[in-house]
Motif scaffolding. Structure first.
Motif, PDB file in Angstrom:
ATOM      1  N   TRP A   1       0.836  -1.204   0.000  1.00 11.93           N
ATOM      2  CA  TRP A   1       0.000   0.000   0.000  1.00 11.93           C
ATOM      3  C   TRP A   1       0.871   1.255   0.000  1.00 11.93           C
ATOM      4  N   LEU A   2       1.914   1.263   0.801  1.00 17.66           N
ATOM      5  CA  LEU A   2       2.799   2.429   0.857  1.00 17.66           C
ATOM      6  C   LEU A   2       3.481   2.669  -0.494  1.00 17.66           C
ATOM      7  N   VAL A   3       3.870   1.599  -1.171  1.00 11.58           N
ATOM      8  CA  VAL A   3       4.488   1.747  -2.490  1.00 11.58           C
ATOM      9  C   VAL A   3       3.494   2.353  -3.476  1.00 11.58           C
ATOM     10  N   THR A   4       2.260   1.836  -3.473  1.00  6.35           N
ATOM     11  CA  THR A   4       1.238   2.334  -4.395  1.00  6.35           C
ATOM     12  C   THR A   4       0.876   3.782  -4.099  1.00  6.35           C
ATOM     13  N   GLU A   5       0.755   4.121  -2.834  1.00  7.76           N
ATOM     14  CA  GLU A   5       0.258   5.431  -2.444  1.00  7.76           C
ATOM     15  C   GLU A   5       1.366   6.453  -2.188  1.00  7.76           C
ATOM     16  N   TYR A   6       2.625   6.070  -2.409  1.00  5.18           N
ATOM     17  CA  TYR A   6       3.715   6.971  -2.042  1.00  5.18           C
ATOM     18  C   TYR A   6       3.558   8.359  -2.678  1.00  5.18           C
ATOM     19  N   GLY A   7       3.282   8.401  -3.980  1.00  8.58           N
ATOM     20  CA  GLY A   7       3.126   9.696  -4.646  1.00  8.58           C
ATOM     21  C   GLY A   7       1.983  10.501  -4.052  1.00  8.58           C
ATOM     22  N   ASN A   8       0.877   9.828  -3.717  1.00 11.12           N
ATOM     23  CA  ASN A   8      -0.258  10.529  -3.118  1.00 11.12           C
ATOM     24  C   ASN A   8       0.063  11.005  -1.705  1.00 11.12           C
ATOM     25  N   LEU A   9       0.817  10.212  -0.952  1.00 14.28           N
ATOM     26  CA  LEU A   9       1.196  10.619   0.399  1.00 14.28           C
ATOM     27  C   LEU A   9       2.061  11.872   0.375  1.00 14.28           C
ATOM     28  N   ILE A  10       3.011  11.908  -0.560  1.00 13.64           N
ATOM     29  CA  ILE A  10       3.847  13.101  -0.667  1.00 13.64           C
ATOM     30  C   ILE A  10       3.026  14.289  -1.153  1.00 13.64           C
ATOM     31  N   ALA A  11       2.099  14.052  -2.102  1.00 12.31           N
ATOM     32  CA  ALA A  11       1.220  15.127  -2.565  1.00 12.31           C
ATOM     33  C   ALA A  11       0.345  15.631  -1.416  1.00 12.31           C
ATOM     34  N   ALA A  12      -0.132  14.711  -0.561  1.00  6.67           N
ATOM     35  CA  ALA A  12      -0.925  15.120   0.598  1.00  6.67           C
ATOM     36  C   ALA A  12      -0.081  15.946   1.569  1.00  6.67           C
ATOM     37  N   PHE A  13       1.169  15.546   1.755  1.00  8.27           N
ATOM     38  CA  PHE A  13       2.075  16.304   2.621  1.00  8.27           C
ATOM     39  C   PHE A  13       2.253  17.724   2.079  1.00  8.27           C
ATOM     40  N   GLU A  14       2.474  17.845   0.766  1.00  2.53           N
ATOM     41  CA  GLU A  14       2.672  19.162   0.157  1.00  2.53           C
ATOM     42  C   GLU A  14       1.394  19.991   0.248  1.00  2.53           C
ATOM     43  N   THR A  15       0.253  19.346   0.060  1.00  2.00           N
ATOM     44  CA  THR A  15      -1.018  20.059   0.179  1.00  2.00           C
ATOM     45  C   THR A  15      -1.220  20.557   1.594  1.00  2.00           C
ATOM     46  N   ALA A  16      -0.926  19.713   2.568  1.00  5.05           N
ATOM     47  CA  ALA A  16      -1.059  20.118   3.968  1.00  5.05           C
ATOM     48  C   ALA A  16      -0.140  21.305   4.274  1.00  5.05           C
ATOM     49  N   ALA A  17       1.079  21.253   3.736  1.00  6.06           N
ATOM     50  CA  ALA A  17       2.013  22.364   3.959  1.00  6.06           C
ATOM     51  C   ALA A  17       1.480  23.649   3.339  1.00  6.06           C
ATOM     52  N   ALA A  18       0.915  23.542   2.121  1.00  3.47           N
ATOM     53  CA  ALA A  18       0.387  24.723   1.445  1.00  3.47           C
ATOM     54  C   ALA A  18      -0.811  25.306   2.185  1.00  3.47           C
ATOM     55  N   LEU A  19      -1.620  24.450   2.818  1.00  5.84           N
ATOM     56  CA  LEU A  19      -2.808  24.901   3.534  1.00  5.84           C
ATOM     57  C   LEU A  19      -2.500  25.348   4.960  1.00  5.84           C
ATOM     58  N   GLY A  20      -1.266  25.107   5.412  1.00  7.39           N
ATOM     59  CA  GLY A  20      -0.942  25.414   6.793  1.00  7.39           C
ATOM     60  C   GLY A  20      -1.526  24.426   7.782  1.00  7.39           C
ATOM     61  N   ALA A  21      -1.782  23.183   7.305  1.00  5.01           N
ATOM     62  CA  ALA A  21      -2.316  22.132   8.177  1.00  5.01           C
ATOM     63  C   ALA A  21      -1.156  21.500   8.944  1.00  5.01           C
ATOM     64  N   ASP A  22      -0.691  22.178   9.970  1.00  2.00           N
ATOM     65  CA  ASP A  22       0.546  21.778  10.635  1.00  2.00           C
ATOM     66  C   ASP A  22       0.439  20.446  11.357  1.00  2.00           C
ATOM     67  N   THR A  23      -0.737  20.086  11.831  1.00  2.87           N
ATOM     68  CA  THR A  23      -0.879  18.785  12.491  1.00  2.87           C
ATOM     69  C   THR A  23      -0.537  17.660  11.530  1.00  2.87           C
TER      70      THR A  23
END
Length: 825
Positions: free
Chosen positions: A480-502
């Motif tokens: 699952w981590l291999v399949t979703e790796y790109g989405n996880l990093i995209a989610a991290f970047e989205t959270a950073a852009a939104l200021g979702a610090d948690t």
């Protein structure tokens, strides 16, 4: 007439579908009403009527009974459509793994493009690359993928596809660095082996891998020549097909093929094929003026033609005139071709379907599954699954592989615009937050199935999503981590852009196990730097303490020892404010590793012992066992074999249910080396079990450690050739990692084996390599061992130089807490 008479077709499934459509005509009902009266789902019934899927026999019986027809005459035809092919004979020979094929499915209705296809294949033949350019929706990807399928037989080693996102709304183009890492990963080149930094080095690695393979690569949706140039093959037979909305004028060496919209004849044929209405008596043929208007409204654009054809195909009761009417409704400008065709499809959706479609425009990353769709829409998993199937039937969602969905770029843009126009900002914000919550909780669940050292803390992001993927074992979690790796990093970047610090502060912690096995240390350091910044903004002492500790451990694993010590000091201050025993235990264990590598003896043993007590106090037996195993390993390095073996056996005797229990790995290695002289067979058994565990886990660092220790154990029993083979295999793995600092733990043991095996020149070369590496890493024990090893080799030929090296080793070992160091680690 029995109601079934039709002209026979070559395809029994299509013939059966035609007869089912006649039954629908006899019923006088639309698809949804017919589905309701027969107890079938409308999406399934639509596929049966259009010949996409063979229906089960009860469905055929239900349709016949509704119109009072005998189903028995249809039984022979149904059996021809439903009989499975015989299973292929099983072979006793070992079959080679299937080469990677990432190509999207070839379009079944590929139409026209005869000259363009010939030009593409000619350019591949002459230049091994081609660039297909043209406007959005003109069929660039379709042509490139079709050509790649044609070329697949001639390029059997791999058929790769990557979307470069040159024109994807809401996200920047994929940078060449990331694209190269994805492509190298697709070739099964471990990402640890990929150069850590430098675009030129990455491109050279990519060209080197292609040079010995026959690979066809589709580089789709390129932004410009600079994005593509590093991705092109070099010497060798491999080929590349590029698509872009721009002419890539900077690629002088790549011939261009420019696409326009289809000519009128091919447009009409594509519309007919997409609608399943190819006969002379079809709806399009009966109303040529309406058919021509559809072509005009679609601008003869292939993507728009397919969408319009799909709508007609799924509405057997419509005429071509109705299709024109629906396409024209609400269109302020007829030249808005794509939006008109897509809006026509969207008007057929119910409220639930339309809402999910709009919200899908918010998703970060590439493809997605039903779990994240359920979280996005805040609906049960079954509802999300059903709605996605409806969107798939409407050709608004694509399904590249089973269980995975994606939106075409243009469809994604429309969905993104639609949600911005129709959904309140608060609803969009809540939906995106639910997606971020989902990825944090799912990553935490995957991390718990493959623990890093001790079971991790639960995710703080709340509330949990409606459903999470099941992770029955570590292999499922890692997949699952291999399949979703790109989405996880995209989610991290989205959270950073939104200021979702948690979310920014939490997500990297749940990716540690993945990075340990797959991606090395460079990227993890960057993620933890940003995680720490987010934790500082949140101001929570425990979160901040864990962030400093995690960053320190990432620094340690990258060989950045002074920075690791600084981070650990900062973590200790915060932990003292929280009183959290578990966080203190983890930090204490990590400081023990760092202290040992710095050349101390008493301090790391005290830290390992303290960490074990703290883990016990925190109710974490796995962490306590890890600390005990680390203490046993340190005792072994100090020459206390019996005590090391005793502690290792205590770890192995600790009750647990996990066959891949992490503490057992270190304990088996320790026991194997400790017993090598007295019980060589038993020692080998422990070491081979540890090696098998590391290989099953896909952990290259641990495999190298096992092999090196196996070499040390074999050397101690005089089996020098076998010992050398184990060392060489270990260093071959380390060379794949492109992280030179890991070699310092193994290099002196390898050199000592070379000396005793009668290879003094190789031993001297290895010791000198250690002398260059150890001071840079601050590893005093390894530096001292290197000096001592060189002295032993120079005693006979250069006594003065040997004496200087011994003096240097003694200086390194002086002090109240200095020890003999790692003789084999």
């Amino acid at each position: 007439m029995d109601g079934y008479e039709r002209t026979a077709t070559a395809d029994p499934q299509q013939e059966l579908a035609a007869r089912l459509r006649l039954l629908q005509e006899l019923s006088g009902l639309g698809v949804r009403a017919l589905a309701k009266d027969t107890g079938l789902s409308s999406s399934s019934l639509s596929r049966y009527l259009n010949g996409q899927t063979a229906p089960p026999w009860p469905a055929v019986v239900a349709l016949c009974r509704l119109v009072k027809r005998d189903p028995r005459p249809l039984r022979p035809l149904w059996e021809r459509t439903s009989s499975p092919l015989p299973a292929p004979p099983r072979s006793s020979r070992q079959v080679r793994p299937t080469p990677r094929n990432d190509l999207p499915r070839d379009a079944a209705d590929f139409t026209g493009r005869v000259d363009a296809l010939a030009a593409v294949l000619a350019a591949i033949d002459s230049h091994r690359a081609v660039s297909v350019d043209g406007m959005a929706g003109v069929g660039k990807t379709c042509l490139a993928v079709h050509a790649a399928h044609r070329l697949a037989v001639a390029f059997p080693d791999a058929q790769l596809y990557v979307d470069l996102h040159g024109f994807t709304e809401g996200r920047p183009p994929l940078d060449p660095d990331s694209a190269l890492r994805m492509l190298l990963g697709a070739l099964d080149v471990p990402s640890e082996r990929v150069p850590r930094e430098g675009l030129e080095q990455l491109a050279a690695c990519w060209r080197s891998e292609l040079a010995r393979r026959r690979v066809v690569v589709v580089l789709d949706n390129a932004a410009d020549a600079d994005q593509v140039r590093p991705l092109l093959p070099g010497a060798g037979p491999s080929v590349a097909l590029i698509t872009s909305r721009n002419r890539l004028l900077g690629l002088d060496e790549v011939p261009p093929v420019s696409l326009d919209v289809l000519d009128p004849r091919d447009s009409a044929e594509l519309l007919a094929r997409a609608s399943g209405d190819t006969g002379p008596d079809g709806r399009l043929a009966r109303d040529p003026e309406a058919a021509a208007e559809v072509l005009r409204l679609c601008g003869r654009l292939p993507l728009a033609l397919r969408l319009a054809g799909a709508r007609l195909r799924h509405r057997p009761g419509w005429t071509a005139g109705i299709l024109v009417e629906r396409m024209s409704q609400g269109a302020s400008e007829l030249d808005a071709v794509f939006d008109a065709a897509l809006a026509m499809s969207l008007r057929q959706l119910d409220r639930t379907q339309a809402r999910l479609f709009r919200l899908l425009g918010l998703l970060p990353g590439e493809s997605f599954d039903e779990y994240v769709a359920a979280a996005l829409a805040d609906v049960p998993l079954g509802s999300a699954r059903s709605t996605l199937e409806d969107l798939l039937d409407a050709h608004l969602v694509q399904q590249p592989t089973a269980g995975r969905y994606r939106l075409h770029d243009l469809v994604h843009q429309h969905a993104r615009r639609a949600t911005a126009e129709q959904d309140p900002a608060t609803e969009r914000e809540r939906a995106l937050t639910r997606v971020l919550d989902y990825y944090v909780h799912a990553a935490a669940a995957a991390d718990a199935a493959m623990p890093f050292v001790a079971p991790g803390r639960a995710a703080a992001a709340a509330p949990p999503p409606p459903a999470l993927p099941p992770f029955p074992d570590r292999n499922a979690a890692f997949a699952w981590l291999v399949t979703e790796y790109g989405n996880l990093i995209a989610a991290f970047e989205t959270a950073a852009a939104l200021g979702a610090d948690t979310h920014v502060s939490e997500l990297p912690r749940f990716l540690r196990s993945y990075f340990a096995r797959r991606c090395g240390t460079t990227h993890l350091n960057v993620l933890f730097e940003r995680s720490l910044a987010a934790a500082e903004r949140l101001g929570d002492p425990l979160r901040l303490a864990e962030a400093h500790s995690d960053l320190g451990f990432a620094r340690y694993n990258a060989g950045r020892m002074p920075e690791a010590a600084t981070a650990y000091d900062a973590a200790a201050i915060r932990i003292s404010e929280t009183g959290d025993t578990r966080a203190e235990a983890e930090l204490t264990l990590r400081r023990g590793y760092l202290s040992w590598d710095a050349g101390h003896v008493e301090e790391p043993l005290e830290l390992f012992g303290l960490a074990g007590k703290l883990y016990e106090r925190a109710g974490c037996p796995t962490g306590a066992a890890h600390a005990a195993a680390s203490e046993a390993w340190a005792l072994l390095q100090l020459g206390q074999r019996q005590e090391a073996a005793r502690r290792a056996r205590e770890v192995l005797d600790t009750p647990h249910t996990d066959p891949a229990w992490p503490p057992a790995f270190t304990a088996r290695i320790t026991l194997g080396v400790a017993m090598a002289l007295d019980e060589p067979d038993e020692a080998a058994r422990h070491l081979h079990r540890a090696l098998e565990s590391a290989r099953d886990d896909g952990h290259l660092h641990n495999q190298a450690w096992c092999l090196n220790c196996l070499g040390v154990a074999l050397r101690q029993t005089g089996r020098h050739e076998e010992a050398l083979a184990a060392h060489r295999e270990a260093f071959a793995l380390l060379d794949e990692l492109f992280e030179e600092h890991w070699k310092i733990h193994f290099i002196d043991g390898y050199a000592e084996t070379c000396r005793l095996a009668g290879l003094p020149d190789q031993a001297l070369r290895l010791h000198r390599q250690a002398l260059e590496l150890a001071p840079r890493l601050g590893n005093r024990p390894a530096e001292a061992l290197a000096h001592e090893g060189i002295a032993a080799l120079l005693d006979a030929t250069d006594p003065a130089a040997a004496a200087e090296h011994r003096a240097a080793a003694q200086d390194l070992r002086r002090g109240p807490d200095a020890g003999p160091g790692h003789f084999q680690s």
